[in-house]
Design an enzyme around this catalytic site. Structure first.
Site, PDB file in Angstrom:
ATOM      1  N   ASN A 226      35.075 -42.398  -0.328  1.00 35.59           N
ATOM      2  CA  ASN A 226      35.942 -41.670   0.810  1.00 35.59           C
ATOM      3  C   ASN A 226      36.276 -40.294   1.199  1.00 35.59           C
ATOM      4  OD1 ASN A 226      38.530 -42.009   1.851  1.00 35.59           O
ATOM      5  ND2 ASN A 226      39.945 -42.952   0.348  1.00 35.59           N
TER       6      ASN A 226
ATOM      7  N   LYS B 290      36.148 -39.034  -2.717  1.00 33.26           N
ATOM      8  CA  LYS B 290      36.870 -40.181  -3.875  1.00 33.26           C
ATOM      9  C   LYS B 290      35.630 -40.991  -4.062  1.00 33.26           C
ATOM     10  CE  LYS B 290      42.063 -40.765  -3.316  1.00 33.26           C
ATOM     11  NZ  LYS B 290      42.546 -41.763  -2.050  1.00 33.26           N
TER      12      LYS B 290
ATOM     13  N   ARG C  60      34.641 -45.314   3.801  1.00 32.80           N
ATOM     14  CA  ARG C  60      35.803 -45.279   5.201  1.00 32.80           C
ATOM     15  C   ARG C  60      35.718 -44.439   6.168  1.00 32.80           C
ATOM     16  NH1 ARG C  60      41.537 -44.030   2.461  1.00 32.80           N
ATOM     17  NH2 ARG C  60      42.930 -44.903   4.607  1.00 32.80           N
TER      18      ARG C  60
ATOM     19  N   HIS D  52      45.199 -47.054   8.815  1.00 33.67           N
ATOM     20  CA  HIS D  52      45.512 -47.659   7.785  1.00 33.67           C
ATOM     21  C   HIS D  52      45.136 -49.047   7.574  1.00 33.67           C
ATOM     22  CE1 HIS D  52      49.066 -44.443   6.637  1.00 33.67           C
ATOM     23  NE2 HIS D  52      48.034 -44.258   5.780  1.00 33.67           N
TER      24      HIS D  52
ATOM     25  N   HIS E 187      52.108 -49.817   4.008  1.00 32.85           N
ATOM     26  CA  HIS E 187      51.795 -48.755   3.273  1.00 32.85           C
ATOM     27  C   HIS E 187      52.629 -47.623   4.023  1.00 32.85           C
ATOM     28  CE1 HIS E 187      48.165 -47.046   1.651  1.00 32.85           C
ATOM     29  NE2 HIS E 187      49.014 -46.132   1.961  1.00 32.85           N
TER      30      HIS E 187
ATOM     31  N   ARG F  67      54.271 -34.846   7.227  1.00 25.92           N
ATOM     32  CA  ARG F  67      53.915 -35.116   8.574  1.00 25.92           C
ATOM     33  C   ARG F  67      55.279 -35.712   8.857  1.00 25.92           C
ATOM     34  NH1 ARG F  67      48.387 -38.780   8.508  1.00 25.92           N
ATOM     35  NH2 ARG F  67      48.652 -38.076   6.577  1.00 25.92           N
TER      36      ARG F  67
ATOM     37  N   ASP G  43      56.895 -34.715  -2.848  1.00 27.06           N
ATOM     38  CA  ASP G  43      56.753 -35.579  -3.044  1.00 27.06           C
ATOM     39  C   ASP G  43      57.216 -36.109  -3.969  1.00 27.06           C
ATOM     40  OD1 ASP G  43      54.031 -36.257  -6.432  1.00 27.06           O
ATOM     41  OD2 ASP G  43      55.693 -37.043  -6.800  1.00 27.06           O
ATOM     42  N   MET G  44      57.532 -37.786  -3.924  1.00 24.85           N
ATOM     43  CA  MET G  44      59.087 -38.811  -3.518  1.00 24.85           C
ATOM     44  C   MET G  44      59.233 -38.815  -4.836  1.00 24.85           C
ATOM     45  SD  MET G  44      60.603 -40.798  -2.012  1.00 24.85           S
ATOM     46  CE  MET G  44      60.659 -40.846  -0.228  1.00 24.85           C
TER      47      MET G  44
ATOM     48  N   GLY H   6      51.273 -45.808  -2.622  1.00 20.64           N
ATOM     49  CA  GLY H   6      51.817 -44.961  -3.739  1.00 20.64           C
ATOM     50  C   GLY H   6      53.462 -45.270  -3.925  1.00 20.64           C
TER      51      GLY H   6
ATOM     52  N   GLY I  59      55.218 -47.273  -2.054  1.00 16.42           N
ATOM     53  CA  GLY I  59      56.210 -48.515  -2.100  1.00 16.42           C
ATOM     54  C   GLY I  59      55.626 -49.628  -3.133  1.00 16.42           C
TER      55      GLY I  59
ATOM     56  N   ASN J  52      56.227 -48.075  -5.994  1.00 16.22           N
ATOM     57  CA  ASN J  52      56.602 -47.893  -7.533  1.00 16.22           C
ATOM     58  C   ASN J  52      58.067 -47.219  -6.812  1.00 16.22           C
ATOM     59  OD1 ASN J  52      54.505 -47.686  -9.221  1.00 16.22           O
ATOM     60  ND2 ASN J  52      53.547 -45.813  -7.403  1.00 16.22           N
TER      61      ASN J  52
ATOM     62  N   GLU K 173      42.554 -50.316  -1.411  1.00 19.79           N
ATOM     63  CA  GLU K 173      40.839 -50.758   0.166  1.00 19.79           C
ATOM     64  C   GLU K 173      40.140 -49.906  -0.499  1.00 19.79           C
ATOM     65  OE1 GLU K 173      44.219 -46.949   0.412  1.00 19.79           O
ATOM     66  OE2 GLU K 173      43.912 -47.151   2.661  1.00 19.79           O
TER      67      GLU K 173
HETATM   68  P1  ADP Z   1      48.086 -41.129  -0.457  1.00 24.68           P
HETATM   69  O1  ADP Z   1      48.154 -41.366   0.134  1.00 24.68           O
HETATM   70  O2  ADP Z   1      47.297 -39.387  -0.908  1.00 24.68           O
HETATM   71  O3  ADP Z   1      46.679 -41.974  -1.844  1.00 24.68           O
HETATM   72  P2  ADP Z   1      49.630 -42.561  -2.572  1.00 24.68           P
HETATM   73  O4  ADP Z   1      49.372 -44.025  -2.033  1.00 24.68           O
HETATM   74  O5  ADP Z   1      49.339 -42.308  -3.920  1.00 24.68           O
HETATM   75  O6  ADP Z   1      48.773 -41.308  -1.667  1.00 24.68           O
HETATM   76  O7  ADP Z   1      50.818 -42.355  -2.768  1.00 24.68           O
HETATM   77  C1  ADP Z   1      51.772 -41.370  -3.171  1.00 24.68           C
HETATM   78  C2  ADP Z   1      53.082 -41.358  -3.088  1.00 24.68           C
HETATM   79  O8  ADP Z   1      53.554 -41.915  -3.848  1.00 24.68           O
HETATM   80  C3  ADP Z   1      53.339 -40.089  -3.276  1.00 24.68           C
HETATM   81  O9  ADP Z   1      54.866 -39.892  -2.468  1.00 24.68           O
HETATM   82  C4  ADP Z   1      54.433 -39.678  -5.323  1.00 24.68           C
HETATM   83  O10 ADP Z   1      55.368 -39.210  -5.143  1.00 24.68           O
HETATM   84  C5  ADP Z   1      54.746 -41.416  -4.533  1.00 24.68           C
HETATM   85  N1  ADP Z   1      54.975 -41.839  -5.614  1.00 24.68           N
HETATM   86  C6  ADP Z   1      54.402 -42.123  -6.720  1.00 24.68           C
HETATM   87  N2  ADP Z   1      54.807 -43.238  -8.378  1.00 24.68           N
HETATM   88  C7  ADP Z   1      56.108 -42.945  -7.499  1.00 24.68           C
HETATM   89  C8  ADP Z   1      56.674 -43.587  -8.446  1.00 24.68           C
HETATM   90  N3  ADP Z   1      57.148 -43.867  -9.639  1.00 24.68           N
HETATM   91  N4  ADP Z   1      58.608 -43.125  -7.963  1.00 24.68           N
HETATM   92  C9  ADP Z   1      58.691 -43.490  -6.224  1.00 24.68           C
HETATM   93  N5  ADP Z   1      57.531 -42.564  -5.818  1.00 24.68           N
HETATM   94  C10 ADP Z   1      56.288 -42.321  -6.682  1.00 24.68           C
END
Ligand code: ADP
Length: 397
Positions: free
Chosen positions: A9, A16, A87, A176, A204, A237, A278-279, A326, A328, A330, A381
């Site tokens: 990927n 990756k 991918r 996606h 996603h 974005r 970063d969420m 990530g 959705g 977490n 994926e």
């Molecule tokens: P990518 O699209 O690069 O594969 P990911 O699916 O890994 O990204 O998602 C990354 C996002 O998920 C980041 O914004 C990160 O902060 C968020 N994230 C991961 N763990 C948590 C958590 N415990 N709480 C809130 N957001 C999280």
């Protein structure tokens, strides 16, 4: 590992890798190279100790060579893989499903590069590298756009002159698709249904974010468009904006190429908060009273809620709303705050189940009063790509 399936990927500056056993489809090793084409390029294979530096400015090809050598030297990969799955971000209208790569397929991927200039060229470099590293091993392309090729014209056409579509392919493609299709099969399995009779809304939410309406197993609408910039608020974005912004910002001295950079790399959660894309960090900041972070999360959740409502227009019934990626998977805060906007549609979460992300409830986080099931399902994926590589090459025989 004999009969391994190698999954590749290539992102704009990342690579990756994943290795799967071709019989059990168990993942046996993963690898990540970052900051490719930069001075501080680095690679990591968690199954082996520590990071290993790559030559300064290492390319995707050099990273791939170094990582497959490390996998081979350590015995994680013994001999050439049985098949390699890649991918590929944009398959345009040429690909409705994965394809065994030959010169014609390569040409078609190249042809789509104009629609995904950041992605398709690096995807191609991954394919060309594995073709020369492992001559004779079949390569399979799995497209992010393919699953959305079932979108009806009412969902994929922009209301611009029709000739733009006919002559130049201007339409909504959606992305996606690999993850959304995995959500369908996983949700169907958990709900005890067949994919072909299952209808879900799949959200996603990672650094890139998109949502899809899946009707009886087929993608019926999605939020991303001609490019992965349209739709939801994302890490950096913007998602949807008024195209009138282009002219207005031009009058403010912001040039076209600068605007492209701003909308792709300086907007979204990062632009709104002024802090980070970063969420998890934003949630921490918001909890400590940082107002711009709170607002960034609010805009993110509200846009998502609006899109969940919009996806309803494509469905005749809904088996489940599914969260993945990530964020959705977490962020209980994002899930709760989003669905708080949709009480009128009958979504209702169980706070406790939501807090644990459905970990002890088969993914379910809805309350008994909810009109629809709500699921949290980790995406995979790489597994979809490995399955497709096996399917198209009979690599497990
Ligand atoms: P990518 O699209 O690069 O594969 P990911 O699916 O890994 O990204 O998602 C990354 C996002 O998920 C980041 O914004 C990160 O902060 C968020 N994230 C991961 N763990 C948590 C958590 N415990 N709480 C809130 N957001 C999280």
């Amino acid at each position: 590992m004999e009969n391994a399936i190698l999954v590749v990927n290539c992102g704009s500056s990342t690579l990756k890798l994943a290795l799967f056993d071709s019989h059990s489809l168990r993942c046996t090793a993963t690898g990540l190279a970052e900051r490719l084409n930069h001075d501080d390029a680095v690679a990591r294979i968690p199954e082996l100790e520590g990071d290993f530096p790559l030559p300064a400015g290492a390319t995707h090809r050099e990273a791939l060579e170094a990582m497959t050598k490390a996998l081979t030297d350590s015995g994680l990969l013994s001999g050439p893989p049985a098949a390699i799955g890649h991918r590929v971000v944009h398959g345009g209208e040429n690909f409705r499903e994965a394809a065994l790569i030959d010169d014609q397929v390569l040409e078609a991927i190249e042809h789509c590069a104009g629609l995904a200039p950041l992605h398709n060229p690096v995807n191609l470099s991954g394919i060309n590298s594995t073709r020369s590293l492992f001559p004779g091993v079949p390569n399979v392309a799995v497209f992010d756009t393919a699953y959305h090729q079932t979108l009806p014209p009412k969902a994929y056409l922009y209301a611009v002159p029709y000739s733009y579509y006919r002559d130049w392919g201007v339409r909504r493609y959606g992305f996606h698709g690999i993850s959304h299709s995995f959500m369908l099969t996983e949700a169907a399995r958990r709900l005890g249904k067949t994919p072909a009779t299952t209808s879900i809304i799949s959200a996603h939410l990672g650094n890139g974010c998109s949502i899809a309406a899946i009707r009886d197993g087929l993608s019926a609408d999605t939020s991303m468009g001609l490019t992965p910039l349209e739709g939801l608020v994302m890490g950096s974005r913007s998602g949807d904006i008024d195209p009138g912004l282009f002219d207005y910002l031009k009058s403010r001295g912001i040039a076209q190429d600068q605007l492209h950079h701003v909308l792709n790399h300086e907007s979204g959660l990062l632009g709104l908060s002024g802090q980070t894309n970063d969420m998890r960090t934003l949630c921490d900041l918001a909890e400590h009273g940082h107002e711009p972070s709170r607002i960034a999360i609010e805009v993110f959740c509200f846009r998502l809620a609006r899109y969940i409502g919009a996806m309803m227009a494509s469905l005749h019934h809904l088996d489940a709303l599914v969260f993945t990626g990530g964020i959705g998977e977490n962020s209980s805060r994002v899930r709760e705050q989003t669905l708080d906007n949709l009480k009128l549609l009958g979504f209702d979460l169980d706070q406790e189940l939501n807090r644990y992300g459905g970990e002890y409830s088969g993914g379910h986080i809805e309350s008994p009063e909810s009109r629809f099931p709500v699921l949290v399902i980790p995406t995979n994926e790489e597994l979809v790509i490995a399955r497709e590589a096996v399917r198209l090459t009979s690599a497990s025989n």
